[in-house]
Design a protein around this motif. Structure first.
Motif, PDB file in Angstrom:
ATOM      1  N   ILE A  16       0.823  -1.208   0.000  1.00 42.11           N
ATOM      2  CA  ILE A  16       0.000   0.000   0.000  1.00 42.11           C
ATOM      3  C   ILE A  16       0.862   1.266   0.000  1.00 42.11           C
ATOM      4  CG2 ILE A  16      -1.993  -1.090   1.065  1.00 42.11           C
ATOM      5  CD1 ILE A  16      -1.202   0.304   3.701  1.00 42.11           C
ATOM      6  N   GLY A  17       2.167   1.125   0.195  1.00 42.78           N
ATOM      7  CA  GLY A  17       3.062   2.271   0.154  1.00 42.78           C
ATOM      8  C   GLY A  17       3.568   2.559  -1.244  1.00 42.78           C
ATOM      9  N   SER A  58       9.696  -1.563   5.234  1.00 38.20           N
ATOM     10  CA  SER A  58      10.709  -0.511   5.106  1.00 38.20           C
ATOM     11  C   SER A  58      10.111   0.832   5.514  1.00 38.20           C
ATOM     12  CB  SER A  58      11.215  -0.428   3.667  1.00 38.20           C
ATOM     13  OG  SER A  58      10.251   0.156   2.817  1.00 38.20           O
ATOM     14  N   GLU A  59      10.956   1.702   6.027  1.00 36.50           N
ATOM     15  CA  GLU A  59      10.517   3.030   6.429  1.00 36.50           C
ATOM     16  C   GLU A  59      10.037   3.829   5.222  1.00 36.50           C
ATOM     17  OE1 GLU A  59      13.385   5.043   8.899  1.00 36.50           O
ATOM     18  OE2 GLU A  59      13.916   3.163   9.875  1.00 36.50           O
ATOM     19  N   LYS A  60      10.642   3.594   4.060  1.00 33.12           N
ATOM     20  CA  LYS A  60      10.272   4.301   2.841  1.00 33.12           C
ATOM     21  C   LYS A  60       8.817   3.995   2.448  1.00 33.12           C
ATOM     22  CE  LYS A  60      11.411   4.502  -2.043  1.00 33.12           C
ATOM     23  NZ  LYS A  60      12.188   3.871  -3.107  1.00 33.12           N
ATOM     24  N   CYS A  61       8.463   2.717   2.458  1.00 32.18           N
ATOM     25  CA  CYS A  61       7.090   2.339   2.096  1.00 32.18           C
ATOM     26  C   CYS A  61       6.087   2.811   3.143  1.00 32.18           C
ATOM     27  CB  CYS A  61       6.987   0.821   1.886  1.00 32.18           C
ATOM     28  SG  CYS A  61       7.738   0.279   0.333  1.00 32.18           S
ATOM     29  N   LEU A  62       6.477   2.788   4.415  1.00 31.30           N
ATOM     30  CA  LEU A  62       5.604   3.295   5.472  1.00 31.30           C
ATOM     31  C   LEU A  62       5.341   4.784   5.267  1.00 31.30           C
ATOM     32  CD1 LEU A  62       4.087   3.023   8.167  1.00 31.30           C
ATOM     33  CD2 LEU A  62       6.267   3.451   9.321  1.00 31.30           C
ATOM     34  N   ILE A  66       1.679   6.548   4.530  1.00 30.25           N
ATOM     35  CA  ILE A  66       1.134   7.613   5.376  1.00 30.25           C
ATOM     36  C   ILE A  66       0.842   8.847   4.529  1.00 30.25           C
ATOM     37  CG2 ILE A  66       1.677   9.216   7.251  1.00 30.25           C
ATOM     38  CD1 ILE A  66       3.240   6.868   8.556  1.00 30.25           C
ATOM     39  N   LYS A  67       1.780   9.211   3.654  1.00 28.21           N
ATOM     40  CA  LYS A  67       1.614  10.387   2.800  1.00 28.21           C
ATOM     41  C   LYS A  67       0.398  10.235   1.884  1.00 28.21           C
ATOM     42  CE  LYS A  67       4.008  13.067  -0.727  1.00 28.21           C
ATOM     43  NZ  LYS A  67       5.212  13.162  -1.555  1.00 28.21           N
ATOM     44  N   ARG A  68       0.186   9.052   1.349  1.00 28.10           N
ATOM     45  CA  ARG A  68      -0.924   8.792   0.431  1.00 28.10           C
ATOM     46  C   ARG A  68      -2.243   8.531   1.156  1.00 28.10           C
ATOM     47  NH1 ARG A  68      -0.495   4.077  -1.756  1.00 28.10           N
ATOM     48  NH2 ARG A  68      -1.958   4.572  -3.388  1.00 28.10           N
ATOM     49  N   ARG A  69      -2.192   8.471   2.500  1.00 27.70           N
ATOM     50  CA  ARG A  69      -3.373   8.138   3.318  1.00 27.70           C
ATOM     51  C   ARG A  69      -3.939   6.773   2.936  1.00 27.70           C
ATOM     52  NH1 ARG A  69      -5.397  14.041   2.484  1.00 27.70           N
ATOM     53  NH2 ARG A  69      -4.225  15.069   4.121  1.00 27.70           N
ATOM     54  N   LEU A  75      -7.996  -0.020   5.055  1.00 25.87           N
ATOM     55  CA  LEU A  75      -8.489  -0.643   6.282  1.00 25.87           C
ATOM     56  C   LEU A  75      -9.663   0.121   6.903  1.00 25.87           C
ATOM     57  CD1 LEU A  75      -5.038  -1.555   7.844  1.00 25.87           C
ATOM     58  CD2 LEU A  75      -6.618  -3.073   6.650  1.00 25.87           C
ATOM     59  N   ALA A  76     -10.570   0.579   6.106  1.00 28.98           N
ATOM     60  CA  ALA A  76     -11.836   1.194   6.556  1.00 28.98           C
ATOM     61  C   ALA A  76     -11.674   2.216   7.682  1.00 28.98           C
ATOM     62  CB  ALA A  76     -12.826   0.113   6.972  1.00 28.98           C
ATOM     63  N   GLY A  77     -10.921   3.273   7.413  1.00 27.44           N
ATOM     64  CA  GLY A  77     -10.819   4.373   8.366  1.00 27.44           C
ATOM     65  C   GLY A  77      -9.722   4.262   9.397  1.00 27.44           C
ATOM     66  N   ALA A  78      -8.987   3.173   9.427  1.00 30.18           N
ATOM     67  CA  ALA A  78      -7.891   3.026  10.392  1.00 30.18           C
ATOM     68  C   ALA A  78      -6.767   3.990  10.021  1.00 30.18           C
ATOM     69  CB  ALA A  78      -7.378   1.595  10.398  1.00 30.18           C
ATOM     70  N   SER A  79      -6.254   4.716  11.000  1.00 30.46           N
ATOM     71  CA  SER A  79      -5.222   5.706  10.700  1.00 30.46           C
ATOM     72  C   SER A  79      -4.098   5.766  11.731  1.00 30.46           C
ATOM     73  CB  SER A  79      -5.861   7.086  10.572  1.00 30.46           C
ATOM     74  OG  SER A  79      -6.494   7.425  11.786  1.00 30.46           O
ATOM     75  N   ASP A  80      -4.265   5.156  12.893  1.00 25.61           N
ATOM     76  CA  ASP A  80      -3.240   5.196  13.938  1.00 25.61           C
ATOM     77  C   ASP A  80      -2.179   4.143  13.627  1.00 25.61           C
ATOM     78  OD1 ASP A  80      -1.678   5.298  16.183  1.00 25.61           O
ATOM     79  OD2 ASP A  80      -3.237   4.621  17.568  1.00 25.61           O
ATOM     80  N   THR A  81      -1.051   4.583  13.089  1.00 24.79           N
ATOM     81  CA  THR A  81      -0.008   3.662  12.628  1.00 24.79           C
ATOM     82  C   THR A  81       1.126   3.487  13.637  1.00 24.79           C
ATOM     83  OG1 THR A  81       1.120   5.471  11.486  1.00 24.79           O
ATOM     84  CG2 THR A  81      -0.486   4.189  10.209  1.00 24.79           C
ATOM     85  N   GLY A  82       0.901   3.847  14.876  1.00 20.88           N
ATOM     86  CA  GLY A  82       1.950   3.762  15.897  1.00 20.88           C
ATOM     87  C   GLY A  82       2.543   2.370  16.044  1.00 20.88           C
ATOM     88  N   ALA A  83       1.714   1.334  16.060  1.00 17.83           N
ATOM     89  CA  ALA A  83       2.211  -0.036  16.218  1.00 17.83           C
ATOM     90  C   ALA A  83       3.044  -0.460  15.013  1.00 17.83           C
ATOM     91  CB  ALA A  83       1.056  -1.004  16.418  1.00 17.83           C
ATOM     92  N   VAL A  84       2.656  -0.020  13.833  1.00 21.19           N
ATOM     93  CA  VAL A  84       3.408  -0.354  12.619  1.00 21.19           C
ATOM     94  C   VAL A  84       4.761   0.350  12.648  1.00 21.19           C
ATOM     95  CG1 VAL A  84       3.398  -0.271  10.099  1.00 21.19           C
ATOM     96  CG2 VAL A  84       1.251  -0.624  11.331  1.00 21.19           C
TER      97      VAL A  84
END
Length: 113
Positions: A16-17, A58-62, A66-69, A75-84
């Protein structure tokens, strides 16, 4: 190239990145925590219930995801990526968050009795 990956190398997934395709073994599966939470969890064993999204570890794909939302769309509105982010930065496996979600875990074999 997709034809080469499909034949003999197992299922093909799209990051997805970066939006590039790769085999399941190259990518990390992510799922939404559910029950009204916006948290995204890393599904290391690829067995958690629900719709999954795939990301190169990879940090690049993450950063691209995030940039592309992409998390909210995949994932249907999920946005808190702290665990990832913690998973990718630490380089060490996380314990699956099933206990935090209130779901009992089942032993993989009968030897834990």
């Amino acid at each position: 190239m997709a034809e080469l990956l499909e034949h003999g190398h197992g299922p093909v997934r799209t990051c997805i990145g970066c939006r590039k395709q790769g085999s399941r073994s190259e990518l990390v599966r992510l799922v939404a925590q559910g029950s009204g939470s916006s948290a995204v969890l890393v599904d290391e064993r690829r067995r958690m219930a629900g719709r999954g999204a795939w990301l190169h570890p990879s940090e690049k794909c993450l950063a691209l995801a995030i940039k592309r939302r992409a998390f909210g769309r995949a994932l249907a509105g999920a946005s808190d990526t702290g665990a990832v982010e913690r998973y990718l930065m630490s380089g060490t496996p996380l314990v699956e968050a099933q206990a935090a979600a209130g779901k009992p875990s089942k032993p993989e074999s009968g030897s834990e009795n």
